[in-house]
Design a protein around this motif. Structure first.
Motif, PDB file in Angstrom:
ATOM      1  N   SER A  82      -1.668  -2.156   8.017  1.00 38.47           N
ATOM      2  CA  SER A  82      -2.278  -3.774   7.993  1.00 38.47           C
ATOM      3  C   SER A  82      -3.502  -3.518   7.521  1.00 38.47           C
ATOM      4  N   ARG A 104      -1.566  -2.798   0.571  1.00 45.97           N
ATOM      5  CA  ARG A 104      -1.919  -3.969   0.079  1.00 45.97           C
ATOM      6  C   ARG A 104      -1.271  -4.048  -1.561  1.00 45.97           C
ATOM      7  N   GLU A 105      -1.743  -3.118  -2.189  1.00 43.00           N
ATOM      8  CA  GLU A 105      -1.408  -3.039  -3.701  1.00 43.00           C
ATOM      9  C   GLU A 105      -0.073  -2.702  -3.701  1.00 43.00           C
ATOM     10  N   GLN A 160       2.297  -3.807  -1.788  1.00 44.61           N
ATOM     11  CA  GLN A 160       3.091  -5.091  -1.541  1.00 44.61           C
ATOM     12  C   GLN A 160       2.979  -5.910  -2.681  1.00 44.61           C
ATOM     13  N   GLN A 161       1.703  -5.774  -3.537  1.00 50.20           N
ATOM     14  CA  GLN A 161       1.592  -6.856  -4.332  1.00 50.20           C
ATOM     15  C   GLN A 161       2.319  -6.491  -5.675  1.00 50.20           C
TER      16      GLN A 161
END
Ligand SMILES: *Cc1c(COP(=O)(O)O)cnc(C)c1O
Length: 401
Positions: free
Chosen positions: A384, A390-391, A393-394
């Motif tokens: 998290s 994050r990358e 996920q994106q």
């Protein structure tokens, strides 16, 4: 279930094990009562000598060797060093300067091989493939007329994979090449019979089977002339100088006899716990087990988690009372990922996110479930905060696992 913060779960038995009660009692007894120097001629010394020889016979009996083939050392590292140097000296005398090993050996082997390379030896490292196993046909193909030694570990200390030692030994025997195995992780945990397993030399260490630290042994088949790496007195048939660590050796023999006597029960208890832990951790998204799922030590679990830093994982698990290891060399301040994980083809990024949990006799099913919950929680928490996650996920980065 409640999160009991006060518990401590020791899940790093591949790093070292807790001494058994029998080993501690034996050690204390020999420190208190049999303190003589085994080289002294008076009775107090000779009592220590007799005890030492009884321990040698006990150790030899466990692996089906002759007592005269057992040399006590300061541990696994020393035994590994002496085995390799001895084989190299014997090889060089015959003009044979080629050695075969694998890329995922312990550093006691790899660093000694590096030293021998500087002295003109040529080293071939066999691949261990994605499952962490050597292929016997690849060993057979790598042996040359000038090969003087094959050294392949019995079981790997990071991913726990167990090599087909008997088969590898048979190949060496047929080709007349010395076969050494670093059996530090296997001794006391797997059945070992140096005769049936075609082993010429073997290294073991007491602290990996509930004996004391700083004590181990080298088995060298009769007729193999060892080279001293410690010079001095004539102890250990003149092959390893220094006053014998009598209490340590007595405790080692006691611990080994104890461990060898319950190998089947140990395996029957730990294998289902290991498989339960593997099944539980496999449910964490973008995770992968390292090494063969079945041909591994009964207590060994090793995973990689995508977008995780091994050290952060260990620190947060420590907060939850779980003693684990990443298996990587990061503790030494370097950022090199584990050479073992690289050898089985893990890329650097993924190899950094490794976790080794090695169970022991005291591990319970409840402990396993607590470890599964804790690892899942910690991995989720670390992800998290992670820009890499994050990358992923994106879709700006590709998942590897
Ligand atoms: C622990 C270990 C060693 C080193 O043994 P020490 O007794 O600590 O020197 C060598 N090889 C393997 C596979 C090990 O796990």
């Amino acid at each position: 279930m409640e999160n009991n913060e006060t518990r401590t779960i020791y899940a790093d038995n591949a790093a070292t094990t807790k001494m058994s009660r029998t080993a501690i009692d034996t050690m204390v007894k020999y420190m208190e009562e049999t303190y003589g120097n085994p080289s002294s001629l008076y009775v107090v010394g000779q009592k220590a000598k007799e005890a030492l020889e009884a321990a040698r016979a006990q150790v030899a009996g466990v692996i089906n060797a002759d007592p005269r083939e057992i040399y006590f050392t300061s541990g696994g590292s020393e035994a590994d060093n002496q085995a390799l140097v001895s084989a190299a000296v014997l090889g060089a005398k015959k003009g044979k300067k080629h050695i075969i090993s694998t890329a995922f050996e312990h550093h006691a082997i790899l660093h000694t091989l590096k030293k021998l390379e500087k002295e003109g030896f040529e080293v071939t490292l066999l691949p261990v493939h994605e499952n962490g196993l050597v292929r016997p046909e690849e060993l057979e193909a790598a042996i040359r007329p000038d090969t003087c030694l094959v050294t392949i570990m019995f079981a790997n200390n990071e991913i726990g994979t167990i090599q087909p030692i008997r088969e590898l030994g048979a190949i060496c025997r047929a080709k007349g090449v010395l076969f050494h195995t670093d059996a530090v992780q296997a001794m006391g945990h797997l059945p070992i019979d140096v005769a049936a397993d075609n082993i010429d030399m073997l290294s073991a260490s007491a602290h990996k089977f509930h004996g004391p630290k700083g004590c181990g042994f080298l088995y060298a088949r009769k007729g193999i002339a060892l080279t001293n790496i410690i010079e001095g007195g004539a102890q250990e048939r003149g092959k390893r100088a220094g006053t014998e660590n009598v209490p340590g050796i007595m405790a080692m023999a006691a611990a080994l006899t104890e461990a060898a006597g319950k190998i089947d029960a140990y395996s029957a208890k730990l294998t289902p716990l290991r498989d339960r832990l593997i099944a539980g951790l496999s449910k964490i998204p973008h995770s992968a087990l390292n090494g063969d799922a079945k041909k591994r030590l009964p207590g060994n679990v090793n995973f990689c988690f995508e977008a995780i830093e091994g050290e952060s994982l260990l620190l947060l698990l420590d907060d939850k009372g779980i003693c684990a290891s990443s298996g990587s060399a990061c503790t030494s301040g370097s950022l090199d990922p584990s050479h073992v994980l690289l050898a089985i083809g893990r890329v650097h990024d993924v190899a950094h996110g490794s976790l080794r949990l090695t169970l022991g006799e005291d591990t319970t099913e409840e402990d396993v479930d607590y470890m599964i919950r804790s690892v899942a929680e910690v991995v989720e928490r670390l992800r998290s905060f992670s820009p890499v996650w994050r990358e992923l996920q994106q879709g700006k980065r590709q998942f590897i696992l």
